[in-house]
Design an enzyme around this catalytic site. Structure first.
Site, mmCIF file in Angstrom:
data_model
loop_
_atom_site.group_PDB
_atom_site.id
_atom_site.type_symbol
_atom_site.label_atom_id
_atom_site.label_comp_id
_atom_site.label_asym_id
_atom_site.label_seq_id
_atom_site.Cartn_x
_atom_site.Cartn_y
_atom_site.Cartn_z
ATOM 1 N N ASP A 136 -36.587 -4.139 -12.153
ATOM 2 C CA ASP A 136 -36.126 -4.779 -13.394
ATOM 3 C C ASP A 136 -36.456 -6.274 -13.403
ATOM 4 O O ASP A 136 -36.402 -6.921 -14.443
ATOM 5 C CB ASP A 136 -34.592 -4.685 -13.495
ATOM 6 C CG ASP A 136 -34.120 -3.489 -14.297
ATOM 7 O OD1 ASP A 136 -34.779 -3.156 -15.291
ATOM 8 O OD2 ASP A 136 -33.074 -2.921 -13.934
ATOM 9 N N GLN A 159 -28.641 0.801 -14.012
ATOM 10 C CA GLN A 159 -28.559 0.658 -15.475
ATOM 11 C C GLN A 159 -27.369 -0.224 -15.870
ATOM 12 O O GLN A 159 -26.247 -0.006 -15.416
ATOM 13 C CB GLN A 159 -28.436 2.059 -16.117
ATOM 14 C CG GLN A 159 -28.539 2.080 -17.618
ATOM 15 C CD GLN A 159 -29.919 1.684 -18.153
ATOM 16 O OE1 GLN A 159 -30.931 1.868 -17.510
ATOM 17 N NE2 GLN A 159 -29.944 1.126 -19.337
ATOM 18 N N LYS A 163 -36.214 7.366 -18.797
ATOM 19 C CA LYS A 163 -36.899 6.813 -17.623
ATOM 20 C C LYS A 163 -37.288 7.942 -16.666
ATOM 21 O O LYS A 163 -38.384 7.951 -16.105
ATOM 22 C CB LYS A 163 -35.979 5.788 -16.921
ATOM 23 C CG LYS A 163 -35.878 4.482 -17.703
ATOM 24 C CD LYS A 163 -34.756 3.569 -17.251
ATOM 25 C CE LYS A 163 -34.649 2.368 -18.204
ATOM 26 N NZ LYS A 163 -33.508 1.497 -17.963
HETATM 27 N N1 GUN Z 1 -29.735 -1.970 -20.002
HETATM 28 C C1 GUN Z 1 -30.431 -2.265 -21.134
HETATM 29 N N2 GUN Z 1 -31.699 -2.576 -20.824
HETATM 30 C C2 GUN Z 1 -31.815 -2.494 -19.485
HETATM 31 C C3 GUN Z 1 -32.883 -2.704 -18.578
HETATM 32 O O1 GUN Z 1 -34.016 -3.039 -18.941
HETATM 33 N N3 GUN Z 1 -32.594 -2.496 -17.266
HETATM 34 C C4 GUN Z 1 -31.361 -2.120 -16.833
HETATM 35 N N4 GUN Z 1 -31.171 -1.970 -15.523
HETATM 36 N N5 GUN Z 1 -30.343 -1.943 -17.651
HETATM 37 C C5 GUN Z 1 -30.578 -2.116 -18.969
#
Ligand code: GUN
Length: 283
Positions: A119, A96, A52
């Protein structure tokens, strides 16, 4: 003959669009910023967060990473989010998941300002998706919709079957297909006649988390097959679909890796841009 839906190509197109818009905003003195919080040492999460950060850098988006120790308390994490909610440099906040067990995920997600919740996990944004009045879409289902659009695959009137009912993928995927006038069925671990229901799908989305769960006998001739799974089998990355046997039955199919995965980050970048535009009164 089937069409391979290439997530690398489609995500590159989305990222190019975002990059150009970010550059245009910069000429108006507007910066776009994302804060990514990671708590603990989960190796998969570390890879996701690093990807990211790299994507932000490539698109001219400011990225701030907060790598916190496993021992972080709920109060410490909530204090950080409160600060980021008020930080004008930050348009998007992503925490995350999964979080270490001693931290209440619901409480943490609920503390993120819905306008910075890139998200789209906050209940306000989940509710907005339900009624079709949204500005952020959860990144993975949004990535799937972008792939269908790019490939010119019509959803209206189609039988769409989603396998999996998670809050992150299955449930919002159902809503997005429904908003495009698909006829949607969600299957899950208690579904009876799952294979039979899948065989009725014009568009089949697998988000189960089990390698080779979708076998050729579950797929209708000419179906579009979207594989959201990311699993490891004998050390190799694979999806939820038995790709080698399913591909020839499908009219179009996503591979793993190189399918839905790259789309998720591209859509996160798009959401961060949307947040910046919203914070600056441009939408
Ligand atoms: N863990 C696995 N996929 C995601 C996601 O799309 N966003 C976040 N914040 N955590 C994750």
């Amino acid at each position: 003959m089937y069409k391979l839906i290439d997530g690398k190509v489609i995500s590159a197109a989305v990222k190019e669009r975002v990059k150009n818009e970010v550059a245009e905003l910069k000429t108006k003195g507007i910066t776009v910023g994302l804060a990514v919080i990671i708590v603990g040492e989960d190796p998969a999460s570390k890879v996701y967060v690093s990807n990211k950060k790299k994507a932000c850098e490539a698109l001219g988006i400011l990225s701030r990473e907060y790598a916190l120790p496993e021992s972080t308390t709920e109060d410490e994490l909530l204090n950080l989010i409160t600060k980021l909610n008020a930080d004008p440099e930050i348009n998007g906040i992503l925490c995350q998941l999964p979080l270490p067990k001693h931290l209440d995920e619901k409480l943490i997600i609920n503390s993120i300002d819905p306008e910075k919740d890139v998200d789209a996990f906050h209940p306000v944004n989940v509710g907005k998706i339900m009624i079709g009045d949204y500005y952020f879409l959860p990144c993975t289902p949004a990535g799937v919709m972008e792939m269908l659009k790019y490939e010119g695959i019509e959803v209206e009137g189609k039988n769409c079957v989603v396998i999996g009912r998670s809050n992150i993928v299955g449930k919002p995927m159902n809503m997005l297909l429904l908003h495009k006038n698909g006829t949607v069925t969600i299957c899950h671990s208690r579904t009876k006649n799952l294979a039979e229901i899948c065989r009725n799908a014009d568009i089949l989305v697998a988000a189960v988390g089990k390698p080779n769960f979708v076998t050729a006998d579950m797929v209708k001739d000419g179906a579009v097959v979207i594989d959201v799974g990311i699993n490891r089998l004998d050390g190799k990355l694979c999806g939820d679909v038995d790709f080698e046997n399913v591909k020839e039955k499908s009219s179009a199919i996503t591979p793993v890796p190189g399918g839905v995965g790259p789309m998720t980050i591209a859509m996160l970048m798009q959401n961060t841009l949307t947040a910046a535009k919203k914070h600056n009164g441009l939408i």
